[in-house]
Design a protein around this motif. Structure first.
Motif, PDB file in Angstrom:
ATOM      1  N   THR A  69      -1.342  11.504  -7.957  1.00  0.00           N
ATOM      2  CA  THR A  69      -1.342  10.464  -6.931  1.00  0.00           C
ATOM      3  C   THR A  69      -1.431  11.159  -5.577  1.00  0.00           C
ATOM      4  O   THR A  69      -1.111  12.354  -5.472  1.00  0.00           O
ATOM      5  N   PRO A  70      -1.846  10.453  -4.525  1.00  0.00           N
ATOM      6  CA  PRO A  70      -1.886  11.078  -3.203  1.00  0.00           C
ATOM      7  C   PRO A  70      -0.525  11.634  -2.776  1.00  0.00           C
ATOM      8  O   PRO A  70      -0.454  12.700  -2.164  1.00  0.00           O
ATOM      9  N   ILE A  71       0.563  10.954  -3.111  1.00  0.00           N
ATOM     10  CA  ILE A  71       1.897  11.426  -2.754  1.00  0.00           C
ATOM     11  C   ILE A  71       2.210  12.730  -3.481  1.00  0.00           C
ATOM     12  O   ILE A  71       2.696  13.693  -2.881  1.00  0.00           O
ATOM     13  N   GLU A  72       1.923  12.793  -4.793  1.00  0.00           N
ATOM     14  CA  GLU A  72       2.166  14.014  -5.561  1.00  0.00           C
ATOM     15  C   GLU A  72       1.343  15.170  -5.003  1.00  0.00           C
ATOM     16  O   GLU A  72       1.851  16.294  -4.867  1.00  0.00           O
ATOM     17  N   TYR A  73       0.101  14.894  -4.678  1.00  0.00           N
ATOM     18  CA  TYR A  73      -0.781  15.934  -4.137  1.00  0.00           C
ATOM     19  C   TYR A  73      -0.250  16.463  -2.802  1.00  0.00           C
ATOM     20  O   TYR A  73      -0.226  17.668  -2.580  1.00  0.00           O
ATOM     21  N   ILE A 102       0.838  -1.204   0.000  1.00  0.00           N
ATOM     22  CA  ILE A 102       0.000   0.000   0.000  1.00  0.00           C
ATOM     23  C   ILE A 102       0.873   1.254   0.000  1.00  0.00           C
ATOM     24  O   ILE A 102       0.659   2.171  -0.798  1.00  0.00           O
ATOM     25  N   GLU A 103       1.859   1.307   0.876  1.00  0.00           N
ATOM     26  CA  GLU A 103       2.679   2.509   1.013  1.00  0.00           C
ATOM     27  C   GLU A 103       3.654   2.719  -0.141  1.00  0.00           C
ATOM     28  O   GLU A 103       3.868   3.838  -0.563  1.00  0.00           O
ATOM     29  N   ARG A 104       4.248   1.657  -0.642  1.00  0.00           N
ATOM     30  CA  ARG A 104       5.275   1.800  -1.686  1.00  0.00           C
ATOM     31  C   ARG A 104       4.717   1.784  -3.096  1.00  0.00           C
ATOM     32  O   ARG A 104       5.313   2.376  -3.990  1.00  0.00           O
ATOM     33  N   THR A 105       3.644   1.063  -3.330  1.00  0.00           N
ATOM     34  CA  THR A 105       3.151   0.909  -4.695  1.00  0.00           C
ATOM     35  C   THR A 105       1.812   1.589  -4.903  1.00  0.00           C
ATOM     36  O   THR A 105       1.681   2.473  -5.746  1.00  0.00           O
ATOM     37  N   TYR A 106       0.820   1.198  -4.126  1.00  0.00           N
ATOM     38  CA  TYR A 106      -0.548   1.662  -4.380  1.00  0.00           C
ATOM     39  C   TYR A 106      -0.671   3.177  -4.238  1.00  0.00           C
ATOM     40  O   TYR A 106      -1.199   3.843  -5.114  1.00  0.00           O
ATOM     41  N   HIS A 107      -0.156   3.750  -3.150  1.00  0.00           N
ATOM     42  CA  HIS A 107      -0.274   5.190  -2.942  1.00  0.00           C
ATOM     43  C   HIS A 107       0.591   5.996  -3.902  1.00  0.00           C
ATOM     44  O   HIS A 107       0.319   7.160  -4.148  1.00  0.00           O
ATOM     45  N   ARG A 108       1.623   5.411  -4.424  1.00  0.00           N
ATOM     46  CA  ARG A 108       2.519   6.150  -5.316  1.00  0.00           C
ATOM     47  C   ARG A 108       2.071   6.106  -6.767  1.00  0.00           C
ATOM     48  O   ARG A 108       2.516   6.920  -7.571  1.00  0.00           O
ATOM     49  N   ARG A 109       1.194   5.168  -7.144  1.00  0.00           N
ATOM     50  CA  ARG A 109       0.770   5.028  -8.547  1.00  0.00           C
ATOM     51  C   ARG A 109      -0.686   5.379  -8.800  1.00  0.00           C
ATOM     52  O   ARG A 109      -1.045   5.720  -9.916  1.00  0.00           O
ATOM     53  N   ARG A 110      -1.524   5.249  -7.798  1.00  0.00           N
ATOM     54  CA  ARG A 110      -2.969   5.421  -7.977  1.00  0.00           C
ATOM     55  C   ARG A 110      -3.298   6.900  -8.181  1.00  0.00           C
ATOM     56  O   ARG A 110      -3.053   7.740  -7.349  1.00  0.00           O
ATOM     57  N   ARG A 111      -3.883   7.228  -9.316  1.00  0.00           N
ATOM     58  CA  ARG A 111      -4.271   8.608  -9.618  1.00  0.00           C
ATOM     59  C   ARG A 111      -5.736   8.802  -9.287  1.00  0.00           C
ATOM     60  O   ARG A 111      -6.550   7.911  -9.507  1.00  0.00           O
ATOM     61  N   GLN A 112      -6.068   9.984  -8.779  1.00  0.00           N
ATOM     62  CA  GLN A 112      -7.447  10.260  -8.381  1.00  0.00           C
ATOM     63  C   GLN A 112      -7.975  11.472  -9.120  1.00  0.00           C
ATOM     64  O   GLN A 112      -7.300  12.507  -9.187  1.00  0.00           O
ATOM     65  N   ALA A 113      -9.176  11.365  -9.643  1.00  0.00           N
ATOM     66  CA  ALA A 113      -9.804  12.478 -10.343  1.00  0.00           C
ATOM     67  C   ALA A 113     -10.004  13.666  -9.410  1.00  0.00           C
ATOM     68  O   ALA A 113      -9.822  14.820  -9.801  1.00  0.00           O
ATOM     69  N   ALA A 114     -10.360  13.409  -8.162  1.00  0.00           N
ATOM     70  CA  ALA A 114     -10.602  14.487  -7.195  1.00  0.00           C
ATOM     71  C   ALA A 114      -9.328  15.271  -6.867  1.00  0.00           C
ATOM     72  O   ALA A 114      -9.406  16.398  -6.394  1.00  0.00           O
ATOM     73  N   LEU A 115      -8.168  14.690  -7.142  1.00  0.00           N
ATOM     74  CA  LEU A 115      -6.897  15.359  -6.875  1.00  0.00           C
ATOM     75  C   LEU A 115      -6.268  15.884  -8.164  1.00  0.00           C
ATOM     76  O   LEU A 115      -5.062  16.142  -8.218  1.00  0.00           O
TER      77      LEU A 115
END
Length: 81
Positions: free
Chosen positions: A65-69, A48-61
């Motif tokens: 990705t949450p990390i980029e935001y 979750i911390e290394r892959t999912y949060h770093r790659r998953r893009r969100q329309a609301a953001l």
């Protein structure tokens, strides 16, 4: 655990969680047999911390990705304080 609050038959009701758990199962659970629950728990948190949060893009953001935001918003929040 609280049940879903959506209308009966609403197709998108659990779609986000079903997508997440599908990815989790494919990328972590089904990769190999796990000797202990702790070993599996660490593998899940790491994924979750290394892959999912770093790659998953969100329309609301804004398709970030949450990390980029967080990296963009952290300086803004610090300046506002």
């Amino acid at each position: 655990m609280v049940g879903s609050m959506g209308r009966v038959g609403a197709a998108g009701d659990n779609a986000a969680m079903e997508s997440f758990f599908s990815l989790l199962q494919k990328n972590v659970l089904d990769r190999r047999p796990w000797a202990t629950r702790d070993e599996l728990r660490i593998a899940i948190v790491t994924w979750i911390e290394r892959t999912y949060h770093r790659r998953r893009r969100q329309a609301a953001l804004g398709r970030l990705t949450p990390i980029e935001y967080e990296l963009i918003m952290l300086p803004t929040a610090t300046q506002a304080a």
